[in-house]
Design an enzyme around this catalytic site. Sequence first.
Site, PDB file in Angstrom:
ATOM      1  N   ARG A  21       0.837  -1.209   0.000  1.00 52.28           N
ATOM      2  CA  ARG A  21       0.000   0.000   0.000  1.00 52.28           C
ATOM      3  C   ARG A  21       0.875   1.264   0.000  1.00 52.28           C
ATOM      4  O   ARG A  21       0.498   2.290  -0.555  1.00 52.28           O
ATOM      5  CB  ARG A  21      -0.985  -0.005   1.170  1.00 52.28           C
ATOM      6  CG  ARG A  21      -1.862   1.230   1.224  1.00 52.28           C
ATOM      7  CD  ARG A  21      -3.252   1.033   1.824  1.00 52.28           C
ATOM      8  NE  ARG A  21      -3.314   0.047   2.888  1.00 52.28           N
ATOM      9  CZ  ARG A  21      -2.808   0.228   4.116  1.00 52.28           C
ATOM     10  NH1 ARG A  21      -2.212   1.347   4.429  1.00 52.28           N
ATOM     11  NH2 ARG A  21      -2.940  -0.722   5.017  1.00 52.28           N
TER      12      ARG A  21
ATOM     13  N   TYR B  91     -14.464  19.701 -16.612  1.00 52.95           N
ATOM     14  CA  TYR B  91     -14.822  18.282 -16.605  1.00 52.95           C
ATOM     15  C   TYR B  91     -15.950  18.060 -15.597  1.00 52.95           C
ATOM     16  O   TYR B  91     -15.802  18.379 -14.410  1.00 52.95           O
ATOM     17  CB  TYR B  91     -13.583  17.461 -16.242  1.00 52.95           C
ATOM     18  CG  TYR B  91     -13.819  15.972 -16.205  1.00 52.95           C
ATOM     19  CD1 TYR B  91     -13.997  15.252 -17.393  1.00 52.95           C
ATOM     20  CD2 TYR B  91     -13.871  15.281 -15.000  1.00 52.95           C
ATOM     21  CE1 TYR B  91     -14.206  13.878 -17.362  1.00 52.95           C
ATOM     22  CE2 TYR B  91     -14.083  13.913 -14.968  1.00 52.95           C
ATOM     23  CZ  TYR B  91     -14.253  13.225 -16.142  1.00 52.95           C
ATOM     24  OH  TYR B  91     -14.467  11.869 -16.114  1.00 52.95           O
TER      25      TYR B  91
ATOM     26  N   ASP C 238      -5.559  21.371 -13.548  1.00 54.30           N
ATOM     27  CA  ASP C 238      -5.848  20.117 -14.246  1.00 54.30           C
ATOM     28  C   ASP C 238      -5.350  20.310 -15.671  1.00 54.30           C
ATOM     29  O   ASP C 238      -5.945  21.035 -16.460  1.00 54.30           O
ATOM     30  CB  ASP C 238      -7.348  19.815 -14.201  1.00 54.30           C
ATOM     31  CG  ASP C 238      -7.702  18.490 -14.894  1.00 54.30           C
ATOM     32  OD1 ASP C 238      -6.900  18.011 -15.717  1.00 54.30           O
ATOM     33  OD2 ASP C 238      -8.798  17.952 -14.617  1.00 54.30           O
TER      34      ASP C 238
ATOM     35  N   LYS D 216      -5.887   9.338 -19.717  1.00 55.24           N
ATOM     36  CA  LYS D 216      -6.055   9.970 -21.037  1.00 55.24           C
ATOM     37  C   LYS D 216      -4.746   9.895 -21.822  1.00 55.24           C
ATOM     38  O   LYS D 216      -4.197   8.827 -21.976  1.00 55.24           O
ATOM     39  CB  LYS D 216      -6.578  11.400 -20.848  1.00 55.24           C
ATOM     40  CG  LYS D 216      -7.767  11.497 -19.872  1.00 55.24           C
ATOM     41  CD  LYS D 216      -9.028  10.826 -20.382  1.00 55.24           C
ATOM     42  CE  LYS D 216     -10.107  10.653 -19.313  1.00 55.24           C
ATOM     43  NZ  LYS D 216     -10.528  11.867 -18.650  1.00 55.24           N
TER      44      LYS D 216
HETATM   45  C1  LIG Z   1     -11.077  12.199 -17.404  1.00 57.11           C
HETATM   46  C2  LIG Z   1     -10.794  13.468 -16.726  1.00 57.11           C
HETATM   47  C3  LIG Z   1     -10.751  13.550 -15.325  1.00 57.11           C
HETATM   48  C4  LIG Z   1     -11.056  12.355 -14.431  1.00 57.11           C
HETATM   49  O1  LIG Z   1     -10.113  11.344 -14.555  1.00 57.11           O
HETATM   50  P1  LIG Z   1     -10.446   9.775 -14.410  1.00 57.11           P
HETATM   51  O2  LIG Z   1      -9.137   9.137 -14.684  1.00 57.11           O
HETATM   52  O3  LIG Z   1     -11.517   9.452 -15.416  1.00 57.11           O
HETATM   53  O4  LIG Z   1     -10.930   9.562 -13.012  1.00 57.11           O
HETATM   54  C5  LIG Z   1     -10.443  14.776 -14.763  1.00 57.11           C
HETATM   55  N1  LIG Z   1     -10.193  15.869 -15.519  1.00 57.11           N
HETATM   56  C6  LIG Z   1     -10.230  15.820 -16.864  1.00 57.11           C
HETATM   57  C7  LIG Z   1      -9.952  17.058 -17.643  1.00 57.11           C
HETATM   58  C8  LIG Z   1     -10.539  14.621 -17.513  1.00 57.11           C
HETATM   59  O5  LIG Z   1     -10.592  14.592 -18.852  1.00 57.11           O
END
Ligand SMILES: *Cc1c(COP(=O)(O)O)cnc(C)c1O
Length: 380
Positions: free
Chosen positions: A53, A105, A178, A203
Amino acid sequence: MDAKDMKPATLAAQAGGVIDVQSGGVVPPIQPSTTFARDRDYEPLNADNIYARDHNDVARQAEAVLAQLEGGTEALLFPSGMAAIAALFRTVPNGGRVVVQSGIYWGTTKWIRDFCERRQIEMTEVEASDIAQLQEACAQAPAQIVWIETPSNPWLRIVDIEAAAEAAHQTGALLVVDSTAATPILSKPFALGADIVMHSTTKAINGHSDVLSGVLVAKETGPVWDEIATDRASAGAVLGPFEAWLLLRGMRTLPLRVNQMCSNAMKVAVFLDDHPQVEEVLYPGLPSHAGHDLACKQMKGGFGFLMSFLVKGGREDALKVAGRLNLFHRATSLGGVESLVEHRYTIEPHTGIPENLLRISIGIEDADDLIADLAQALGQ
Ligand SMILES: *Cc1c(COP(=O)(O)O)cnc(C)c1O
């Protein structure tokens, strides 16, 4: 050569340059063990490893590469982007305050709203691409976190990171960006004053639509960062060794993929912008885009792989175009090697998203093939 002197392409291709000493392998091994042995004097055989962990070699290797690519000091991987976001916001004390960009998002907005309500945290949502609005929101009262997403998903708005950092710091908050749609290849938020960068590594960073994961990277460590690290180790939101290995493997081609995706996306955007059945294209690479000048300054080397466009007509017309596409998969998500299309209104009808908006994520296919597919779907 020291890792900090390497260019991103070198760092990524060699996945941090780790050679497995035991086998001589040029790729890291996967160690699935959840626990690690001690000797007869009760000393750990490997002081870095006690229990999975807290300790996972290949996750640490992936974190080191991510920290280097982003230009930060430390990175922490999580089992999803949302888990990374949740770990960050859990550091805000009850009764605290956060300033969050609107129109980002949807999963992020929804989770932060619910969380803040449960914890009596004041949440101010603001259109941060209009920097005056963000400055005003920051000036209202002290805050712990200012959260921006640039380019934003699915509106493709661009936020001035440098000005946002200044506003956040004046109100005592950390600026967290982000940067999922920019990747560490296109934007360097730390150089513009950001304190923490978050990516959904599900992504483009992994890039093959086969690993769910997220990361937080710190410009500098400090009390908030320590709290996040402790929370991850105790609450257990860790990435498993198999996923971490796949992520590291995916990252080896990150710069190559991002460059190809950006060049494809630019061609697609120009094609769509010129098409009689398209009302508007939202892509920061187009000179007509409101955030174009800013994107030129803070996105070096490309404008990303994500764009949205409005089909002339209404919801049915947009859905018909999506339905006629042959190469683009009709699926959510973004940043993979394969191109995707999504009718966002179907997913988030309550957020004011136009009914005729299609969001596309451009992959590494041949740009002419993608354009031909869009041309037939739009009816040309
Ligand atoms: C997909 C996404 C998230 C969330 O991420 P996950 O891996 O799906 O939990 C957050 N911010 C943006 C801009 C995203 O495209």
